[in-house]
Write a protein that holds these residues in place. Structure first.
Motif, PDB file in Angstrom:
ATOM      1  N   ASP A  38       8.831  83.463  14.068  1.00 24.19           N
ATOM      2  CA  ASP A  38       7.959  84.418  13.384  1.00 24.19           C
ATOM      3  C   ASP A  38       7.941  84.115  11.888  1.00 24.19           C
ATOM      4  O   ASP A  38       8.540  83.138  11.431  1.00 24.19           O
ATOM      5  CB  ASP A  38       8.368  85.864  13.693  1.00 24.19           C
ATOM      6  CG  ASP A  38       9.674  86.294  13.036  1.00 24.19           C
ATOM      7  OD1 ASP A  38      10.263  85.525  12.238  1.00 24.19           O
ATOM      8  OD2 ASP A  38      10.118  87.419  13.316  1.00 24.19           O
ATOM      9  N   GLU A  39       7.265  84.932  11.105  1.00 26.65           N
ATOM     10  CA  GLU A  39       7.130  84.676   9.666  1.00 26.65           C
ATOM     11  C   GLU A  39       8.465  84.733   8.925  1.00 26.65           C
ATOM     12  O   GLU A  39       8.583  84.263   7.801  1.00 26.65           O
ATOM     13  CB  GLU A  39       6.116  85.641   9.032  1.00 26.65           C
ATOM     14  CG  GLU A  39       6.527  87.091   9.046  1.00 26.65           C
ATOM     15  CD  GLU A  39       6.171  87.822  10.350  1.00 26.65           C
ATOM     16  OE1 GLU A  39       6.502  89.006  10.451  1.00 26.65           O
ATOM     17  OE2 GLU A  39       5.593  87.219  11.269  1.00 26.65           O
ATOM     18  N   ASN A  40       9.501  85.286   9.552  1.00 29.79           N
ATOM     19  CA  ASN A  40      10.841  85.327   8.957  1.00 29.79           C
ATOM     20  C   ASN A  40      11.762  84.269   9.554  1.00 29.79           C
ATOM     21  O   ASN A  40      12.971  84.329   9.365  1.00 29.79           O
ATOM     22  CB  ASN A  40      11.455  86.719   9.143  1.00 29.79           C
ATOM     23  CG  ASN A  40      10.650  87.779   8.436  1.00 29.79           C
ATOM     24  OD1 ASN A  40      10.340  87.649   7.255  1.00 29.79           O
ATOM     25  ND2 ASN A  40      10.273  88.815   9.158  1.00 29.79           N
ATOM     26  N   SER A  41      11.194  83.344  10.308  1.00 29.85           N
ATOM     27  CA  SER A  41      11.888  82.232  10.971  1.00 29.85           C
ATOM     28  C   SER A  41      12.804  82.686  12.100  1.00 29.85           C
ATOM     29  O   SER A  41      13.731  81.983  12.468  1.00 29.85           O
ATOM     30  CB  SER A  41      12.654  81.357   9.970  1.00 29.85           C
ATOM     31  OG  SER A  41      13.873  81.938   9.556  1.00 29.85           O
ATOM     32  N   TYR A  42      12.516  83.848  12.659  1.00 28.49           N
ATOM     33  CA  TYR A  42      13.301  84.395  13.767  1.00 28.49           C
ATOM     34  C   TYR A  42      12.663  83.954  15.075  1.00 28.49           C
ATOM     35  O   TYR A  42      11.448  84.049  15.237  1.00 28.49           O
ATOM     36  CB  TYR A  42      13.299  85.917  13.663  1.00 28.49           C
ATOM     37  CG  TYR A  42      14.574  86.601  14.081  1.00 28.49           C
ATOM     38  CD1 TYR A  42      15.796  86.270  13.530  1.00 28.49           C
ATOM     39  CD2 TYR A  42      14.542  87.629  15.018  1.00 28.49           C
ATOM     40  CE1 TYR A  42      16.951  86.933  13.906  1.00 28.49           C
ATOM     41  CE2 TYR A  42      15.688  88.293  15.400  1.00 28.49           C
ATOM     42  CZ  TYR A  42      16.897  87.939  14.834  1.00 28.49           C
ATOM     43  OH  TYR A  42      18.031  88.588  15.207  1.00 28.49           O
ATOM     44  N   SER A  43      13.463  83.491  16.014  1.00 30.43           N
ATOM     45  CA  SER A  43      12.940  83.078  17.316  1.00 30.43           C
ATOM     46  C   SER A  43      13.118  84.194  18.344  1.00 30.43           C
ATOM     47  O   SER A  43      13.849  85.160  18.107  1.00 30.43           O
ATOM     48  CB  SER A  43      13.678  81.817  17.802  1.00 30.43           C
ATOM     49  OG  SER A  43      14.978  82.149  18.274  1.00 30.43           O
ATOM     50  N   THR A  44      12.489  84.016  19.482  1.00 27.89           N
ATOM     51  CA  THR A  44      12.657  84.974  20.570  1.00 27.89           C
ATOM     52  C   THR A  44      14.108  85.004  21.031  1.00 27.89           C
ATOM     53  O   THR A  44      14.626  86.065  21.397  1.00 27.89           O
ATOM     54  CB  THR A  44      11.753  84.618  21.762  1.00 27.89           C
ATOM     55  OG1 THR A  44      12.054  83.294  22.204  1.00 27.89           O
ATOM     56  CG2 THR A  44      10.289  84.724  21.393  1.00 27.89           C
ATOM     57  N   LEU A  45      14.776  83.839  21.014  1.00 28.12           N
ATOM     58  CA  LEU A  45      16.179  83.792  21.429  1.00 28.12           C
ATOM     59  C   LEU A  45      17.064  84.530  20.436  1.00 28.12           C
ATOM     60  O   LEU A  45      18.018  85.203  20.829  1.00 28.12           O
ATOM     61  CB  LEU A  45      16.657  82.350  21.614  1.00 28.12           C
ATOM     62  CG  LEU A  45      16.273  81.756  22.965  1.00 28.12           C
ATOM     63  CD1 LEU A  45      14.878  81.193  22.953  1.00 28.12           C
ATOM     64  CD2 LEU A  45      17.265  80.720  23.399  1.00 28.12           C
ATOM     65  N   HIS A  46      16.776  84.411  19.141  1.00 27.81           N
ATOM     66  CA  HIS A  46      17.520  85.176  18.137  1.00 27.81           C
ATOM     67  C   HIS A  46      17.372  86.675  18.427  1.00 27.81           C
ATOM     68  O   HIS A  46      18.349  87.423  18.401  1.00 27.81           O
ATOM     69  CB  HIS A  46      17.000  84.897  16.724  1.00 27.81           C
ATOM     70  CG  HIS A  46      17.413  83.593  16.133  1.00 27.81           C
ATOM     71  ND1 HIS A  46      16.683  82.438  16.297  1.00 27.81           N
ATOM     72  CD2 HIS A  46      18.478  83.262  15.363  1.00 27.81           C
ATOM     73  CE1 HIS A  46      17.282  81.450  15.647  1.00 27.81           C
ATOM     74  NE2 HIS A  46      18.380  81.928  15.066  1.00 27.81           N
TER      75      HIS A  46
END
Length: 184
Positions: A38-46
């Motif tokens: 996402d725009e904050n570099s967060y992934s679905t796994l995170h």
């Protein structure tokens, strides 16, 4: 939680909420990449790891989710695991407990510094490298014990892969014995 597939909730929010139905819809019907950031570099796994959604995490991994995907701080989902079972699930699927973030810390070292999630710390002490601040004070036998545990985990994982079996029970037994100070 069952959601309306026509809603506009994105995959990252759905992952953080544990909305498996919505995530499945987005992945299987809309072609959303499970490794997208996402725009904050967060992934679905995170998101799934941080909010302790094991079933969703398993699904994401099955769909090609990278357990070692990094955010802008070079942190993998293991860094945000707040539950020992989630950390275990990630490690069993290849998460690197020795990975270092942009501050040069492993997940264990960051958890120790932040004084958070003791159960996750205990698990990572068994499967990962000794924290830098602790290992400098340890004698060689402690490092050898951690190396031996790591060797045993690798053997369990290799055998499970050869046999096509689930290593979870054997790994759980090894971790329990190690935490209780018992010999394997």
């Amino acid at each position: 939680m069952v959601s309306d597939p026509s809603n506009d909730k994105n995959i990252w929010l759905s992952s953080s909420e544990g909305d498996l139905d919505r995530v499945q819809y987005l992945v299987e019907r809309c072609g959303v990449d499970v490794n997208a950031l996402d725009e904050n570099s967060y992934s679905t796994l995170h998101a799934a790891a941080s909010y302790s959604h094991p079933e969703l995490l398993r699904y994401l991994i099955q769909k090609g989710g990278n357990v070692n995907i990094v955010d802008d701080d070079n942190e993998t989902p293991l860094f945000v695991a707040e539950d020992a079972d989630i950390a275990r699930l990630l490690v069993e699927h290849g998460a690197d407990a020795a990975h270092r973030n942009s501050q040069g810390q492993t997940a264990l070292e960051r958890l120790i510094e932040d004084d958070e999630h003791e159960e996750v710390q205990e698990y990572l002490r068994v499967v990962g490298p000794a924290p830098a601040e602790v290992s400098a004070d340890n004698n060689d036998s402690t490092a050898l014990e951690e190396t031996e545990t790591g060797r045993q985990i690798a053997e369990i994982m290799e055998q499970a892969q050869r046999d096509g079996t689930d290593p979870e029970e054997r790994l759980r037994e090894l971790v329990t014995r190690s935490l209780m100070g018992q010999q394997p």
